[in-house]
Design a protein around this motif. Structure first.
Motif, PDB file in Angstrom:
ATOM      1  N   UNK A   1       0.877  -1.184   0.000  1.00 11.23           N
ATOM      2  CA  UNK A   1       0.000   0.000   0.000  1.00 11.23           C
ATOM      3  C   UNK A   1       0.903   1.219   0.000  1.00 11.23           C
ATOM      4  N   UNK A   2       1.551   1.411  -1.120  1.00 15.13           N
ATOM      5  CA  UNK A   2       2.542   2.472  -1.277  1.00 15.13           C
ATOM      6  C   UNK A   2       1.906   3.699  -1.925  1.00 15.13           C
ATOM      7  N   UNK A   3       2.666   4.774  -1.987  1.00 10.87           N
ATOM      8  CA  UNK A   3       2.164   5.974  -2.673  1.00 10.87           C
ATOM      9  C   UNK A   3       1.983   5.719  -4.168  1.00 10.87           C
ATOM     10  N   UNK A   4       2.784   4.820  -4.740  1.00 10.41           N
ATOM     11  CA  UNK A   4       2.592   4.473  -6.156  1.00 10.41           C
ATOM     12  C   UNK A   4       1.229   3.808  -6.340  1.00 10.41           C
ATOM     13  N   UNK A   5       0.882   2.925  -5.406  1.00  8.31           N
ATOM     14  CA  UNK A   5      -0.415   2.250  -5.469  1.00  8.31           C
ATOM     15  C   UNK A   5      -1.547   3.270  -5.296  1.00  8.31           C
ATOM     16  N   UNK A   6      -1.403   4.149  -4.328  1.00  9.23           N
ATOM     17  CA  UNK A   6      -2.460   5.131  -4.071  1.00  9.23           C
ATOM     18  C   UNK A   6      -2.598   6.091  -5.261  1.00  9.23           C
TER      19      UNK A   6
ATOM     20  N   UNK B   1      -9.210   3.854   5.149  1.00  7.53           N
ATOM     21  CA  UNK B   1      -7.816   3.706   5.564  1.00  7.53           C
ATOM     22  C   UNK B   1      -6.877   4.621   4.779  1.00  7.53           C
ATOM     23  N   UNK B   2      -7.096   4.697   3.470  1.00  9.58           N
ATOM     24  CA  UNK B   2      -6.166   5.466   2.648  1.00  9.58           C
ATOM     25  C   UNK B   2      -6.705   6.847   2.278  1.00  9.58           C
ATOM     26  N   UNK B   3      -7.950   7.085   2.605  1.00  9.15           N
ATOM     27  CA  UNK B   3      -8.530   8.382   2.294  1.00  9.15           C
ATOM     28  C   UNK B   3      -8.705   8.591   0.798  1.00  9.15           C
TER      29      UNK B   3
END
Ligand SMILES: Nc1ncnc2c1ncn2[C@@H]1O[C@H](COP(=O)(O)OP(=O)(O)O)[C@@H](O)[C@H]1O
Ligand SMILES: [Mg+2]
Length: 270
Positions: A139-144, A180-182
């Motif tokens: 759950x990385x910034x690349x994924x988000x 969770x990730x907004x």
């Protein structure tokens, strides 16, 4: 060399292929659905957000020969249109490179670090009918960034014997992700890869599909379709050759399964 393409009237529909586990079939689904959309005369861009660059290699591009990658777009001021390539099957590609491994640390320091991909894709979305984003695991910034840039997500699942774990995974991905990730994640489809023979149950894939359907019903998510994907050696051969199944073995069982997914995507967009 950058590809040439013409502008069209409507903006692309964008779909991210998401699962926090590796090896569930994100990249395989992304490039094979892209191949079929291209064969069905749609203009398709694959965005390879994974530093491993499997989508890049799977579309027949030699990573060592790249002039530029998404890393240059994110951090070196290169326009995304200048790194997009046309691949053998007609699918366009924004390639990845190993340098993207460092992206996480650089992205954290940037303002609005979750919508950077979205901002870049705005510059090219009018050239394509579909933009498919292959997202790395974790759950990385690349994924988000991949999720934020996309209108919908497709979740590929493998149907191992740990079916209850699959349910938990799904709960995390569908029900908790927004909180969770907004970020807003609109799930359009679950793809369930067949278990390749044997197991604790006589037909684990069918059993898990039933459990998935119940899960969706219990959580009031009726509009999400569950599609079964066969396990096939042909996929391996197509990937070795660097072309999607649509251009390698279109009439195979797995070829037809991915064509069905591509057609569903087109149908849902009309
Ligand atoms: N339907 C399938 N049948 C057989 N092998 C598959 C299938 N889908 C994926 N694979 C194989 O499983 C492995 C993981 O798939 P991949 O798409 O790379 O997963 P992810 O992108 O989620 O990490 C790859 O080696 C791929 O060739
Ligand atoms: Mg992958």
């Amino acid at each position: 060399m950058a590809a040439q393409f013409n502008k069209k009237e409507r903006s692309a529909k964008s779909i991210a292929f998401v699962h926090h586990k590796g090896g569930t079939g994100k990249t395989t689904t992304c490039i094979n659905v892209a191949g079929w959309l291209s064969k069905l005369r749609k203009r398709v861009l694959v965005v390879d957000m994974d530093p491993q660059g499997n989508a890049t290699a799977g579309l027949g591009i030699d990573k060592a020969s790249l002039d530029g990658s998404l890393y240059d777009v994110f951090f070196n001021g290169v326009a995304i249109g200048d790194i997009i390539l046309e691949t053998e099957s007609g699918v366009y590609l924004a390639p990845s490179s190993l340098e993207l491994l460092a992206a996480e640390t650089h992205l954290v320091d940037q303002a609005n670090c979750t919508n950077i991909l979205w901002k870049h894709l705005k510059n090219v979305e009018s050239y394509f009918d579909y933009i498919l984003v292959d997202v790395p695991p974790g759950s990385t910034l690349l994924m988000i960034n991949g999720i934020v840039a996309s209108d919908n997500i497709i979740i590929p699942l493998d149907s191992g014997v740990f079916s209850f774990e699959t349910m938990e995974t799904l709960k995390t991905l569908i029900v908790d992700l927004n909180e969770a990730l907004g970020v807003e994640a609109n799930v359009m489809m679950l793809l369930l890869r067949e278990y390749p023979g044997g197991g604790l149950f006589s037909n684990p894939t069918r059993r898990i599909k039933g459990m998935l359907a119940k899960f969706l019903e219990d959580n009031d998510i009726p509009e999400v379709e569950i599609v079964k994907i066969p396990f096939s050696k042909k996929i391996f051969e197509a990937q070795m050759r660097g072309v999607p199944i649509s251009h390698f073995a279109p009439r195979s069982k797995i070829g037809k399964a991915y064509r069905k997914v591509a057609r569903e995507i087109i149908k849902s967009d009309q």
